[in-house]
Design a protein around this motif. Structure first.
Motif, PDB file in Angstrom:
ATOM      1  N   GLY A   1      53.025  42.548  21.916  1.00 46.68           N
ATOM      2  CA  GLY A   1      54.278  41.851  22.170  1.00 46.68           C
ATOM      3  C   GLY A   1      55.502  42.362  21.456  1.00 46.68           C
ATOM      4  N   SER A   2      55.404  43.506  20.763  1.00 45.02           N
ATOM      5  CA  SER A   2      56.572  44.012  20.025  1.00 45.02           C
ATOM      6  C   SER A   2      57.131  45.309  20.593  1.00 45.02           C
ATOM      7  N   GLY A   3      56.704  45.682  21.794  1.00 45.95           N
ATOM      8  CA  GLY A   3      57.231  46.878  22.425  1.00 45.95           C
ATOM      9  C   GLY A   3      56.583  48.147  21.902  1.00 45.95           C
ATOM     10  N   ALA A   4      56.999  49.271  22.472  1.00 41.88           N
ATOM     11  CA  ALA A   4      56.441  50.565  22.085  1.00 41.88           C
ATOM     12  C   ALA A   4      57.532  51.618  22.117  1.00 41.88           C
ATOM     13  N   VAL A   5      57.521  52.482  21.104  1.00 40.29           N
ATOM     14  CA  VAL A   5      58.402  53.647  21.058  1.00 40.29           C
ATOM     15  C   VAL A   5      57.563  54.870  21.374  1.00 40.29           C
ATOM     16  N   LEU A   6      57.834  55.509  22.518  1.00 36.22           N
ATOM     17  CA  LEU A   6      57.150  56.738  22.882  1.00 36.22           C
ATOM     18  C   LEU A   6      58.015  57.913  22.432  1.00 36.22           C
ATOM     19  N   ALA A   7      57.472  58.750  21.550  1.00 36.66           N
ATOM     20  CA  ALA A   7      58.197  59.904  21.022  1.00 36.66           C
ATOM     21  C   ALA A   7      57.631  61.168  21.650  1.00 36.66           C
ATOM     22  N   LEU A   8      58.514  61.972  22.264  1.00 35.56           N
ATOM     23  CA  LEU A   8      58.086  63.129  23.038  1.00 35.56           C
ATOM     24  C   LEU A   8      58.747  64.409  22.521  1.00 35.56           C
ATOM     25  N   PRO A   9      58.053  65.545  22.617  1.00 34.73           N
ATOM     26  CA  PRO A   9      58.705  66.829  22.389  1.00 34.73           C
ATOM     27  C   PRO A   9      59.304  67.351  23.697  1.00 34.73           C
ATOM     28  N   HIS A  10      60.062  68.451  23.612  1.00 35.70           N
ATOM     29  CA  HIS A  10      60.634  69.076  24.806  1.00 35.70           C
ATOM     30  C   HIS A  10      59.560  69.925  25.491  1.00 35.70           C
ATOM     31  N   SER A  11      58.573  69.271  26.062  1.00 32.76           N
ATOM     32  CA  SER A  11      57.445  69.964  26.683  1.00 32.76           C
ATOM     33  C   SER A  11      57.189  69.411  28.078  1.00 32.76           C
ATOM     34  N   GLY A  12      56.596  70.256  28.931  1.00 36.59           N
ATOM     35  CA  GLY A  12      56.201  69.806  30.254  1.00 36.59           C
ATOM     36  C   GLY A  12      57.371  69.231  31.037  1.00 36.59           C
ATOM     37  N   ASN A  13      57.136  68.134  31.717  1.00 33.83           N
ATOM     38  CA  ASN A  13      58.166  67.499  32.530  1.00 33.83           C
ATOM     39  C   ASN A  13      58.276  66.029  32.148  1.00 33.83           C
ATOM     40  N   TRP A  14      59.261  65.719  31.300  1.00 31.64           N
ATOM     41  CA  TRP A  14      59.411  64.341  30.817  1.00 31.64           C
ATOM     42  C   TRP A  14      59.945  63.416  31.901  1.00 31.64           C
ATOM     43  N   ASP A  15      60.597  63.949  32.926  1.00 30.81           N
ATOM     44  CA  ASP A  15      61.016  63.088  34.036  1.00 30.81           C
ATOM     45  C   ASP A  15      59.807  62.580  34.810  1.00 30.81           C
ATOM     46  N   MET A  16      58.821  63.454  35.027  1.00 36.78           N
ATOM     47  CA  MET A  16      57.590  63.014  35.693  1.00 36.78           C
ATOM     48  C   MET A  16      56.861  61.983  34.844  1.00 36.78           C
ATOM     49  N   ALA A  17      56.882  62.189  33.524  1.00 32.79           N
ATOM     50  CA  ALA A  17      56.285  61.194  32.632  1.00 32.79           C
ATOM     51  C   ALA A  17      56.991  59.852  32.797  1.00 32.79           C
ATOM     52  N   GLY A  18      58.304  59.891  32.977  1.00 29.14           N
ATOM     53  CA  GLY A  18      59.057  58.663  33.187  1.00 29.14           C
ATOM     54  C   GLY A  18      58.693  57.977  34.487  1.00 29.14           C
ATOM     55  N   VAL A  19      58.478  58.768  35.540  1.00 28.88           N
ATOM     56  CA  VAL A  19      58.064  58.187  36.821  1.00 28.88           C
ATOM     57  C   VAL A  19      56.722  57.470  36.648  1.00 28.88           C
ATOM     58  N   TRP A  20      55.794  58.113  35.934  1.00 30.90           N
ATOM     59  CA  TRP A  20      54.508  57.450  35.694  1.00 30.90           C
ATOM     60  C   TRP A  20      54.703  56.154  34.905  1.00 30.90           C
ATOM     61  N   LEU A  21      55.540  56.215  33.865  1.00 32.02           N
ATOM     62  CA  LEU A  21      55.721  55.050  33.006  1.00 32.02           C
ATOM     63  C   LEU A  21      56.334  53.885  33.770  1.00 32.02           C
ATOM     64  N   VAL A  22      57.313  54.155  34.626  1.00 35.28           N
ATOM     65  CA  VAL A  22      57.908  53.086  35.438  1.00 35.28           C
ATOM     66  C   VAL A  22      56.841  52.458  36.329  1.00 35.28           C
ATOM     67  N   GLY A  23      55.998  53.286  36.934  1.00 34.09           N
ATOM     68  CA  GLY A  23      54.939  52.756  37.781  1.00 34.09           C
ATOM     69  C   GLY A  23      53.898  51.971  37.005  1.00 34.09           C
ATOM     70  N   HIS A  24      53.688  52.347  35.750  1.00 34.85           N
ATOM     71  CA  HIS A  24      52.643  51.712  34.940  1.00 34.85           C
ATOM     72  C   HIS A  24      53.124  50.430  34.272  1.00 34.85           C
ATOM     73  N   SER A  25      54.303  50.467  33.667  1.00 34.85           N
ATOM     74  CA  SER A  25      54.737  49.310  32.870  1.00 34.85           C
ATOM     75  C   SER A  25      56.180  48.900  33.110  1.00 34.85           C
ATOM     76  N   GLY A  26      56.851  49.481  34.096  1.00 39.25           N
ATOM     77  CA  GLY A  26      58.193  49.043  34.445  1.00 39.25           C
ATOM     78  C   GLY A  26      59.289  49.871  33.786  1.00 39.25           C
ATOM     79  N   THR A  27      60.514  49.440  34.014  1.00 38.39           N
ATOM     80  CA  THR A  27      61.683  50.155  33.501  1.00 38.39           C
ATOM     81  C   THR A  27      61.616  50.314  31.993  1.00 38.39           C
ATOM     82  N   PHE A  28      62.016  51.482  31.511  1.00 35.72           N
ATOM     83  CA  PHE A  28      62.076  51.744  30.077  1.00 35.72           C
ATOM     84  C   PHE A  28      63.470  52.243  29.731  1.00 35.72           C
ATOM     85  N   ALA A  29      63.792  52.234  28.448  1.00 39.74           N
ATOM     86  CA  ALA A  29      65.108  52.666  27.979  1.00 39.74           C
ATOM     87  C   ALA A  29      65.002  54.011  27.270  1.00 39.74           C
ATOM     88  N   THR A  30      66.014  54.828  27.451  1.00 44.64           N
ATOM     89  CA  THR A  30      66.095  56.109  26.761  1.00 44.64           C
ATOM     90  C   THR A  30      67.560  56.412  26.469  1.00 44.64           C
TER      91      THR A  30
END
Length: 308
Positions: free
Chosen positions: A115-144
């Motif tokens: 219940g306290s949220g999550a901070v996902l920390a990423l390096p400049h690797s792969g495709n972070w936009d695709m990761a965002g598409v997965w995250l929206v589908g999995h748990s909804g809108t996120f902030a960046t």
């Protein structure tokens, strides 16, 4: 807007239009050709990429390093090719492909269950936009957070692009409110925050050891976790031949702001392990290590850190 800025806008606009209508194999061949040309020209960004990768794979000989640079530039070109094509892709199909290759999503689910949220920390690797598409589908809108680009019209184009994917994008500067305050609110609402976290050569960066040398990484991810109680989750990203892999690591403990520096070092260690395993998919074409900076810049950073 200057002539140079207009040309940049035209170039990106052409990319968004042409990449979506041309056959994928043609586009891939063009982007790979451009990457190979960049590798042969050995310009400043390519030279810096080579210097960075030489730290990641110190045992590599000259020919092996040449090939690694070429593959890394192809990986970076693939990121842009996919970014231009993404608005016309079937996002449900993208999510399904990504979902089959995600590991560690139980770490994210457990964080949100607390219940306290999550901070996902990423390096400049792969495709972070695709990761965002997965995250929206999995748990909804996120902030960046996004750094403002010049010209402003190009910055707005990128923001609108990512907002259509379901991302909430906050400007690093010039917004109505400080992004850190908005991010903290989202975490207290038990939402997810995603932040690129492998480079911050400013006075606010945290000194870390990365592949055996000193650099600085942003304090933001660990500080947000410390002040909100959110879980701090490192994420690794890399490409497969026809997909995208995301590894959500177990949480890094941050018990109060006194542990921000230690948690940031722990982040660096996790990033290093994933990058070492998939070096070609790390898109770091800028100076990263302090020893690569001019001596005057190194001294200025040291003075600023001492004064804070």
């Amino acid at each position: 807007m200057s002539i140079g800025e207009r040309l940049v806008v035209l170039g990106y606009s052409a990319g968004w239009k042409l990449v979506r209508v041309l056959p994928e194999r043609w586009v891939a061949a063009v982007f790979d050709f451009a990457a190979d040309r960049a590798a042969k020209r050995h310009g400043p960004s390519t030279r810096q990429l080579r210097a960075n990768l030489s730290r990641v794979v110190p045992q590599a000989g000259e020919e092996e390093l040449d090939e690694l640079v070429r593959q890394s530039l192809r990986s970076y070109a693939r990121y842009w090719r996919e970014a231009f094509r993404l608005p016309s892709m079937d996002l449900k199909a993208v999510y399904a492909t990504c979902d089959s290759l995600v590991s560690g999503q139980e770490n994210l689910d457990a964080a949100l269950e607390q219940g306290s949220g999550a901070v996902l920390a990423l390096p400049h690797s792969g495709n972070w936009d695709m990761a965002g598409v997965w995250l929206v589908g999995h748990s909804g809108t996120f902030a960046t957070v996004a750094e403002r680009l010049k010209p402003e019209s190009l910055y707005r184009r990128f923001i609108e692009f990512r907002e259509t994917l379901g991302f909430e994008v906050l400007p690093l500067t010039g917004g109505d409110r400080a992004p850190a305050k908005v991010l903290a609110e989202r975490l207290r609402e038990n939402k997810v925050v995603c932040l690129l976290a492998d480079r911050d050569l400013t006075a606010t960066g945290v000194p870390v050891t990365f592949f055996g040398e000193q650099t600085m990484m942003p304090a933001g991810p660990a500080h947000l976790a410390a002040t909100t109680g959110a879980a701090l989750l490192p994420v690794g990203l890399w490409f497969t031949e026809d997909g995208w892999v995301f590894r959500i690591h177990p949480p890094i403990r941050v018990a109060g702001t006194a542990q921000v520096a230690a948690a940031t070092q722990a982040l660096a260690d996790v990033f290093a392990a994933d990058i070492a395993a998939h070096p070609a998919d790390w898109h770091m074409l800028q100076k990263l290590w302090l020893s690569d900076l001019p001596e005057g810049r190194q001294r200025a950073l040291a003075r600023r850190r001492e004064s804070t």
